[in-house]
Enzyme design. Structure first.
Site, PDB file in Angstrom:
ATOM      1  N   ASP A   1       1.027  -1.121  -0.099  1.00 31.79           N
ATOM      2  CA  ASP A   1      -0.104  -0.124   0.048  1.00 31.79           C
ATOM      3  C   ASP A   1       0.655   1.116   0.004  1.00 31.79           C
ATOM      4  O   ASP A   1       1.954   1.313   0.563  1.00 31.79           O
ATOM      5  CB  ASP A   1      -0.848  -0.182   1.371  1.00 31.79           C
ATOM      6  CG  ASP A   1      -2.136   0.886   1.145  1.00 31.79           C
ATOM      7  OD1 ASP A   1      -2.261   1.386   0.015  1.00 31.79           O
ATOM      8  OD2 ASP A   1      -2.744   1.151   2.119  1.00 31.79           O
TER       9      ASP A   1
ATOM     10  N   ASN B   1     -10.358  -3.399  -6.569  1.00 29.37           N
ATOM     11  CA  ASN B   1      -9.514  -2.617  -7.536  1.00 29.37           C
ATOM     12  C   ASN B   1      -9.956  -2.291  -8.727  1.00 29.37           C
ATOM     13  O   ASN B   1      -9.733  -1.298  -9.455  1.00 29.37           O
ATOM     14  CB  ASN B   1      -8.163  -2.906  -7.440  1.00 29.37           C
ATOM     15  CG  ASN B   1      -7.291  -2.825  -6.184  1.00 29.37           C
ATOM     16  OD1 ASN B   1      -6.314  -3.632  -5.883  1.00 29.37           O
ATOM     17  ND2 ASN B   1      -7.704  -1.889  -5.423  1.00 29.37           N
TER      18      ASN B   1
HETATM   19  C1  FPP Z   1      -1.902  -0.102  -3.427  1.00 27.89           C
HETATM   20  O1  FPP Z   1      -1.484   1.247  -3.360  1.00 27.89           O
HETATM   21  C2  FPP Z   1      -1.463  -0.761  -4.232  1.00 27.89           C
HETATM   22  C3  FPP Z   1      -2.308  -1.427  -5.322  1.00 27.89           C
HETATM   23  C4  FPP Z   1      -3.527  -1.507  -5.299  1.00 27.89           C
HETATM   24  C5  FPP Z   1      -1.358  -2.160  -6.610  1.00 27.89           C
HETATM   25  C6  FPP Z   1      -0.199  -2.901  -6.275  1.00 27.89           C
HETATM   26  C7  FPP Z   1       0.758  -3.144  -7.409  1.00 27.89           C
HETATM   27  C8  FPP Z   1       1.919  -3.310  -7.535  1.00 27.89           C
HETATM   28  C9  FPP Z   1       3.033  -3.032  -6.463  1.00 27.89           C
HETATM   29  C10 FPP Z   1       2.670  -3.659  -8.970  1.00 27.89           C
HETATM   30  C11 FPP Z   1       2.102  -4.534  -9.597  1.00 27.89           C
HETATM   31  C12 FPP Z   1       2.372  -5.987  -9.103  1.00 27.89           C
HETATM   32  C13 FPP Z   1       3.301  -6.896  -9.561  1.00 27.89           C
HETATM   33  C14 FPP Z   1       3.139  -8.210  -9.228  1.00 27.89           C
HETATM   34  C15 FPP Z   1       4.384  -6.674 -10.347  1.00 27.89           C
HETATM   35  P1  FPP Z   1      -2.478   2.288  -3.664  1.00 27.89           P
HETATM   36  O2  FPP Z   1      -2.589   2.753  -4.853  1.00 27.89           O
HETATM   37  O3  FPP Z   1      -3.720   2.109  -2.800  1.00 27.89           O
HETATM   38  O4  FPP Z   1      -1.810   3.373  -2.866  1.00 27.89           O
HETATM   39  P2  FPP Z   1      -2.666   4.899  -2.089  1.00 27.89           P
HETATM   40  O5  FPP Z   1      -3.181   4.358  -0.868  1.00 27.89           O
HETATM   41  O6  FPP Z   1      -1.374   5.615  -1.887  1.00 27.89           O
HETATM   42  O7  FPP Z   1      -3.388   5.516  -3.218  1.00 27.89           O
END
Ligand code: FPP
Length: 243
Positions: free
Chosen positions: A24, A72
């Site tokens: 996150d 998501n």
């Molecule tokens: C949450 O942070 C993150 C996600 C929903 C996506 C995670 C994906 C990756 C790290 C990359 C893809 C995966 C692989 C396997 C290479 P957020 O976007 O909710 O962050 P925020 O809370 O700051 O908005």
């Protein structure tokens, strides 16, 4: 459960068998730099690779990363596409992990993913199935409630076909119908970025998990932070309902 550590720690450190990671804070990492959110995911994907490798070095047997949840899909299409592209890139590069004897597994409802992704996932799982240094699990289109509903459907189908009766329904039967099947319960869940919730991640498997929260945003999460989480876990007194 936990085992005595490998080389990085001395033998007094109990390393969790199964670690879950909620990656996150990618969006906030990008926003702080005036960049589009997808740049945060790109950095987050780099962190994922580094932390997966370090988990193996620490002697962790299973590590599950929450890459994309069933919720998501509500995000803007270009962000969803960016995450799926990063996932596909990882699938193409995963040979690097195979050289390291790491078994790769995916959990989640893959029927919603592009057919090309599903084929690549299947191939990676088949090609790495005998590797035994660590199991890397990627949760993609994963939701804990969806997983339980899926397990219940499979049990009811067997019951309708006369293969199961009510008395057969036990915790271990349900466990065997989850996406995680043969993967042990999660011991430690790490959530960076200051949020302190489970967000539908491994809700069945986390019944006795310990939690480690930190304000660091996922792209900034370092190998040292993983070590800190493991050391914190090692100091916890787990009783599993006993005394
Ligand atoms: C949450 O942070 C993150 C996600 C929903 C996506 C995670 C994906 C990756 C790290 C990359 C893809 C995966 C692989 C396997 C290479 P957020 O976007 O909710 O962050 P925020 O809370 O700051 O908005």
């Amino acid at each position: 459960m936990a085992k005595k550590s490998g080389k990085v720690f001395d033998d007094s450190v109990l390393v969790p068998t199964h670690v879950g990671v909620i990656m996150d804070g990618n969006g906030r990492w990008a926003k702080k730099r005036g960049l589009p959110r997808k740049f945060g995911h790109r950095e987050g994907a780099k962190t994922f690779r580094a932390i997966a490798r370090h988990a193996k070095a620490l002697g962790i047997s299973y590590i599950t990363f929450y890459a994309f949840s069933t919720e998501n899909w509500k995000r803007p299409k270009d962000e969803v596409d960016a995450i799926m592209d990063l996932f596909e890139k990882y699938l193409d590069e995963v040979r690097d992990f195979m050289d390291e004897n790491i078994r790769v597994r995916f959990i989640g409802d893959r029927t919603m993913l592009k057919p090309v992704l599903q084929q690549k996932m299947k191939k990676v799982e088949e090609d790495s199935k005998d590797f035994d240094s660590m199991t890397l699990v990627l949760a993609i289109n994963y939701g804990g409630r969806d997983e339980i509903a899926h397990a219940v459907k499979s049990i009811v189908t067997d019951a309708e076909n006369g293969k199961l009766s009510c008395d057969d329904v036990t915790e271990s039967l349900i466990q065997s119908r989850l996406y995680t099947e043969e993967i042990p319960d999660v011991d430690l869940i790490i959530r960076p970025s200051g949020e302190q919730r489970l967000s539908n991640f491994l809700i069945w498997q986390a019944a006795y998990a310990e939690y480690y929260f930190t304000n660091i945003l996922w792209p900034d999460f370092s190998k040292k932070d993983l070590e800190k989480a493991v050391l914190t876990f090692s100091e916890r007194n787990r009783r599993f309902g006993g005394i």
